[in-house]
Scaffold this motif. Structure first.
Motif, mmCIF file in Angstrom:
data_model
loop_
_atom_site.group_PDB
_atom_site.id
_atom_site.type_symbol
_atom_site.label_atom_id
_atom_site.label_comp_id
_atom_site.label_asym_id
_atom_site.label_seq_id
_atom_site.Cartn_x
_atom_site.Cartn_y
_atom_site.Cartn_z
ATOM 1 N N GLU A 251 0.850 -1.190 0.000
ATOM 2 C CA GLU A 251 0.000 0.000 0.000
ATOM 3 C C GLU A 251 0.881 1.234 0.000
ATOM 4 O OE1 GLU A 251 -2.777 -0.026 3.163
ATOM 5 O OE2 GLU A 251 -3.677 -1.954 2.614
ATOM 6 N N THR A 252 0.616 2.136 -0.930
ATOM 7 C CA THR A 252 1.394 3.381 -1.031
ATOM 8 C C THR A 252 0.406 4.549 -1.073
ATOM 9 O OG1 THR A 252 1.446 3.057 -3.440
ATOM 10 C CG2 THR A 252 3.375 2.351 -2.186
ATOM 11 N N PRO A 253 0.112 5.150 0.052
ATOM 12 C CA PRO A 253 -0.928 6.190 0.112
ATOM 13 C C PRO A 253 -0.552 7.485 -0.611
ATOM 14 C CG PRO A 253 0.204 6.000 2.213
ATOM 15 C CD PRO A 253 0.679 4.854 1.376
ATOM 16 N N LEU A 254 0.744 7.745 -0.809
ATOM 17 C CA LEU A 254 1.168 8.992 -1.428
ATOM 18 C C LEU A 254 1.701 8.726 -2.836
ATOM 19 C CD1 LEU A 254 3.029 10.535 1.630
ATOM 20 C CD2 LEU A 254 0.708 11.040 0.849
ATOM 21 N N GLU A 255 1.241 9.554 -3.792
ATOM 22 C CA GLU A 255 1.644 9.361 -5.191
ATOM 23 C C GLU A 255 1.993 10.692 -5.833
ATOM 24 O OE1 GLU A 255 -1.543 7.329 -7.170
ATOM 25 O OE2 GLU A 255 -0.955 5.363 -6.371
ATOM 26 N N ILE A 285 8.455 17.722 -1.779
ATOM 27 C CA ILE A 285 7.321 17.580 -2.694
ATOM 28 C C ILE A 285 6.103 18.329 -2.145
ATOM 29 C CG2 ILE A 285 5.918 15.931 -3.997
ATOM 30 C CD1 ILE A 285 8.033 13.799 -3.300
ATOM 31 N N PHE A 286 5.492 19.145 -3.018
ATOM 32 C CA PHE A 286 4.266 19.886 -2.714
ATOM 33 C C PHE A 286 3.162 19.404 -3.659
ATOM 34 C CE2 PHE A 286 7.885 22.490 -1.517
ATOM 35 C CZ PHE A 286 7.532 22.939 -0.245
ATOM 36 N N PRO A 287 1.908 19.761 -3.421
ATOM 37 C CA PRO A 287 0.824 19.272 -4.280
ATOM 38 C C PRO A 287 1.007 19.571 -5.760
ATOM 39 C CG PRO A 287 -0.088 20.190 -2.260
ATOM 40 C CD PRO A 287 1.377 20.491 -2.243
ATOM 41 N N ASP A 288 1.666 20.689 -6.128
ATOM 42 C CA ASP A 288 1.762 21.041 -7.548
ATOM 43 C C ASP A 288 3.192 21.147 -8.066
ATOM 44 O OD1 ASP A 288 2.492 23.271 -6.147
ATOM 45 O OD2 ASP A 288 1.251 24.679 -7.313
ATOM 46 N N HIS A 289 4.184 20.916 -7.227
ATOM 47 C CA HIS A 289 5.568 20.955 -7.710
ATOM 48 C C HIS A 289 6.495 20.230 -6.732
ATOM 49 C CE1 HIS A 289 5.705 24.361 -4.886
ATOM 50 N NE2 HIS A 289 7.025 24.142 -4.827
ATOM 51 N N VAL A 290 7.688 19.898 -7.231
ATOM 52 C CA VAL A 290 8.697 19.261 -6.401
ATOM 53 C C VAL A 290 9.978 20.083 -6.485
ATOM 54 C CG1 VAL A 290 9.255 17.664 -8.299
ATOM 55 C CG2 VAL A 290 10.082 17.170 -6.010
ATOM 56 N N GLN A 310 2.071 16.437 -9.871
ATOM 57 C CA GLN A 310 0.781 16.272 -9.214
ATOM 58 C C GLN A 310 0.992 15.328 -8.031
ATOM 59 O OE1 GLN A 310 -2.395 15.185 -12.018
ATOM 60 N NE2 GLN A 310 -1.100 15.967 -13.676
ATOM 61 N N PHE A 311 0.739 15.844 -6.813
ATOM 62 C CA PHE A 311 0.995 15.070 -5.600
ATOM 63 C C PHE A 311 -0.257 15.097 -4.740
ATOM 64 C CE2 PHE A 311 3.035 14.885 -1.232
ATOM 65 C CZ PHE A 311 3.353 13.535 -1.309
ATOM 66 N N ASN A 312 -0.652 13.922 -4.234
ATOM 67 C CA ASN A 312 -1.914 13.833 -3.497
ATOM 68 C C ASN A 312 -1.754 14.027 -1.994
ATOM 69 O OD1 ASN A 312 -0.628 11.445 -2.866
ATOM 70 N ND2 ASN A 312 -2.428 10.142 -3.166
ATOM 71 N N PHE A 341 4.910 6.631 -2.529
ATOM 72 C CA PHE A 341 5.614 6.719 -1.255
ATOM 73 C C PHE A 341 4.758 6.170 -0.112
ATOM 74 C CE2 PHE A 341 6.496 10.396 -3.954
ATOM 75 C CZ PHE A 341 7.881 10.354 -4.084
ATOM 76 N N VAL A 342 5.447 5.718 0.928
ATOM 77 C CA VAL A 342 4.800 5.347 2.182
ATOM 78 C C VAL A 342 5.186 6.358 3.255
ATOM 79 C CG1 VAL A 342 4.536 3.562 3.951
ATOM 80 C CG2 VAL A 342 4.803 2.906 1.536
ATOM 81 N N ARG A 343 6.493 6.498 3.458
ATOM 82 C CA ARG A 343 7.039 7.490 4.382
ATOM 83 C C ARG A 343 8.490 7.754 3.977
ATOM 84 N NH1 ARG A 343 6.554 2.670 7.847
ATOM 85 N NH2 ARG A 343 8.673 1.943 8.362
#
Length: 374
Positions: A251-255, A285-290, A310-312, A341-343
């Motif tokens: 499970e990877t909650p962050l994409e 990493i931010f919601p709209d840029h890294v 795009q980051f959730n 990502f997980v953590r």
């Protein structure tokens, strides 16, 4: 032994096998190429005792036989000759005479019975046939992740796990992992696994045609890859492969979705300013840029870039060895890619957004500790 054929024909076949001849060897017979005539074919073999290559070409056979000839000398002679018909004759003392319309050359050979025997696959041989493009995908997209540490022998090859309807090809060096999965209901109903060394697989890649099929035979201690006009025998790595499924996050909650070329280019540039010992690059990493950041405290170098994505999730900080990250990004074939990502201290999954038909690509990279990267 008497036969004749065009220079280009024998030279092309010779080039495929001569590269396996070792530069140095305590067993001098491995410096030779074995020539055998059979069924209107000239067969050429070379070996370093770990890999055996066999190639063949059509020839006009007057008298069948065999001889072992110094491989590199024979290759050098063939390379310098023009594309004319060459006539070969070997006497009872294994002395070869090569005749053309404008010259004659003699090479001393040795008894072919002294040449190492072709590996025996044993009785319990399993086989599976691939299209060449599938086999190329399986090898190219995993072999880069193999280890070069001979103390961890199991990780110095690609692990092929064949089950009914599915083939997994996996490689890892402990820091990164690459996995290609090929699914096809027409695959033979068999279950077998084997670790094939990277050096052998590099020879397979070098000789794979763009079209056609190849067959992989897996025996007790050796594998055989049979291509259009070449056979490669490889000694298997007789070790237990790691439990790679255990390290792949379920499970990877962050994409994060990002443009592959833009992200790769930014990583390459920023990593030029990283510490040469650690090659660490930090991603914020931010919601709209890294934001990518690297710093070499010893020499005062520092770089920071920003790439749209795009980051959730919310702000997320993670660091990688940039050399490993670049290697993985080079093997993402699609315009857009996904990082999952997980953590910050857990394995990261890297995938293309799309895969070729029946193929699925997955790569994994372990992050480095943030306090070491900052």
């Amino acid at each position: 032994m008497k036969f004749s054929l065009m220079r280009d024909d024998i030279y092309n076949a010779l080039q495929k096998v001569v590269t396996v001849i070792p530069q140095r060897s305590t067993f001098m017979m491995t410096q030779n190429v074995l020539l055998t005539t059979e069924d209107n074919l000239l067969k050429l073999s070379a070996t370093d005792l770990e890999i055996t290559l066999l190639s063949w070409v059509g020839a006009s056979i007057e008298e069948e036989g065999a001889v072992a000839i110094p491989g590199r000398l024979f290759h050098d002679i063939m390379r310098e000759l023009p594309n004319v018909e060459l006539r070969f004759e070997v006497d009872e003392n294994y002395r070869m005479t090569i005749t053309s319309d404008f010259g004659r050359y003699k090479i001393s050979g040795v008894n072919p019975k002294e040449f190492p025997r072709r590996p025996d696959l044993g009785e319990n041989v399993k086989q599976v046939t691939f299209t060449n493009d599938v086999l190329k995908h399986l090898i190219e997209n995993t072999i880069f992740a193999c280890s070069t540490d001979e103390l961890r022998a199991a990780l110095t090859g690609v692990f092929f796990n064949i089950t009914p309807g599915k083939i997994d090809a996996v490689a890892t060096d402990g820091h990164r992992l690459a996995k290609m999965t090929y699914t096809d209901p027409t695959l033979p109903d068999l279950t077998i696994s084997a670790i094939i060394p990277t050096r052998s697989l590099n020879y397979v890649l070098r000789n794979l045609d763009g079209e056609g099929t190849s067959t992989l035979y897996i025996g007790d201690k050796h594998a055989l890859v049979e291509m259009a006009d070449i056979q490669l025998f490889a000694r298997l790595i007789e070790e237990t492969f790691v439990d790679y499924e255990r390290v792949i996050p379920q499970e990877t909650p962050l994409e994060m979705q990002v443009n592959t070329a833009e992200f790769y280019g930014s990583v390459k540039r920023v990593s030029l300013f990283s510490n040469p010992l650690t090659s660490q690059v930090v991603l914020r990493i931010f919601p709209d840029h890294v934001e990518l950041h690297a710093e070499d405290i010893d020499y005062g170098g520092e770089a920071q870039e920003q790439v749209g994505c795009q980051f959730n999730g919310e702000e997320f900080l993670i660091a990688f060895n940039s050399r490993y990250l670049q290697e993985i990004l080079r093997h993402v074939p699609t315009e857009e890619m996904m990082l999952q990502f997980v953590r910050p201290d857990y394995a990261v999954l890297i995938k293309p957004l799309e895969n070729p038909e029946n193929l699925e690509q997955l790569m994994l990279l372990m992050p480095v500790r943030l306090d070491a990267a900052e």
